[in-house]
Design a protein around this motif. Structure first.
Motif, PDB file in Angstrom:
ATOM      1  N   ASP A  74      31.091  13.570 -83.521  1.00  0.00           N
ATOM      2  CA  ASP A  74      32.166  14.031 -82.633  1.00  0.00           C
ATOM      3  C   ASP A  74      32.930  15.176 -83.263  1.00  0.00           C
ATOM      4  N   HIS A  88      28.502  16.143 -80.335  1.00  0.00           N
ATOM      5  CA  HIS A  88      29.359  16.155 -79.133  1.00  0.00           C
ATOM      6  C   HIS A  88      30.540  17.087 -79.393  1.00  0.00           C
ATOM      7  N   HIS A  93      25.624  10.014 -83.607  1.00  0.00           N
ATOM      8  CA  HIS A  93      26.544  10.768 -82.756  1.00  0.00           C
ATOM      9  C   HIS A  93      27.650  11.356 -83.632  1.00  0.00           C
ATOM     10  N   ASP A 135      29.609   7.114 -73.585  1.00  0.00           N
ATOM     11  CA  ASP A 135      30.377   7.247 -74.826  1.00  0.00           C
ATOM     12  C   ASP A 135      31.813   6.817 -74.573  1.00  0.00           C
ATOM     13  N   MET A 163      33.844  18.627 -78.518  1.00  0.00           N
ATOM     14  CA  MET A 163      35.057  18.513 -77.683  1.00  0.00           C
ATOM     15  C   MET A 163      35.942  19.702 -78.038  1.00  0.00           C
TER      16      MET A 163
HETATM   17 ZN    ZN Z   1      31.544  11.345 -78.605  1.00  0.00          ZN
END
Ligand code: ZN
Ligand code: DX5
Length: 221
Positions: free
Chosen positions: A39, A71, A37, A180, A73
């Motif tokens: 981020d 991911h 994962h 998450d 954001m």
């Molecule tokens: Zn995340």
């Protein structure tokens, strides 16, 4: 009834050593895990900054074979899809909260050869993503407010997971259902029982005394 997918652990690179990211990736690969994962934060949608596309590209150049569960954001994720796909992302998940054409961005991610995912913050109701369920490969339910690792799991998110899993079953869909934020071996079984099949773990994984045992415990859920 269990989820249609076997449980899968996606360790979060955010909790690894940022001066030795390639070593963190190798530690995950050496355990025989397949997902990582990653981020990506923009200091705007969330109050923190992390990695960019070049980080993924560099990890690929260092030999990383893991499936990059990326991911985003970001307030404007649609502007960066191509860059992350080119850099080596395998899955790109984008938040529902900012205003942009979500359906078009999800379609674009697939057109770029990646799997797509839609993400909801703790304060966002499941209904917000319900119209998109037929167009996604993964739904990510945030179990903390995004921005930082090491926060406490929010148990009230279990009802949201259960609702999304119910829609998945009713409609015969097979997207993965990921959690998450604050995930550990105490709350992962509760998430699993509610329909989760994909577990992001940062702090609890990287700080585990025995990471192999941690990974085995997730696989056994
Ligand atoms: Zn995340
Ligand atoms: C938080 C990130 C998470 C984070 C999870 O904004 O999206 O992926 O790395 O870290 P832990 O598992 O420590 O809560």
């Amino acid at each position: 009834m269990p989820s249609p997918h076997a449980p899968l652990l996606s360790p979060s690179l955010l909790a690894g050593d940022h001066a030795a990211l390639a070593a963190s990736v190798r530690a995950v690969e050496d355990l025989g895990l397949s997902w990582l994962h990653v981020d990506i934060m923009d200091g705007h949608f969330v109050p923190n900054l992390t990695f960019g596309p070049e980080t993924l590209a560099a990890l690929r150049r260092h030999g990383a074979k893991l499936f990059f569960d990326t991911h985003l954001m970001l307030s404007e994720p649609h502007r960066y899809l191509e860059a992350f796909a080119k850099a080596g992302a395998n899955l790109i998940s984008i938040h529902i909260e900012p205003a942009y054409d979500h359906a078009a961005a999800l379609a674009r991610i697939r057109a770029l050869g990646c799997r797509n995912g839609i993400v909801l913050n703790p304060g966002t109701p499941a209904e917000a993503i319900e119209p998109l369920l037929g167009q996604v490969d993964l739904v990510l339910v945030m179990t903390v407010q995004p921005g930082f690792g090491g926060q406490a799991f929010r148990p009230e998110m279990i009802a949201k997971i259960r609702q999304i899993d119910a829609w998945r079953r009713e409609r015969g869909l097979d997207f993965r259902l990921e959690v998450d934020g604050g995930i550990d071996l105490a709350n992962a079984p509760l998430c699993r029982a509610a329909g989760t099949d994909t577990f992001v773990a940062g702090t609890s994984f990287f700080k585990a005394a025995d990471r192999a045992a941690y990974a085995a415990a997730i696989a056994a859920l």
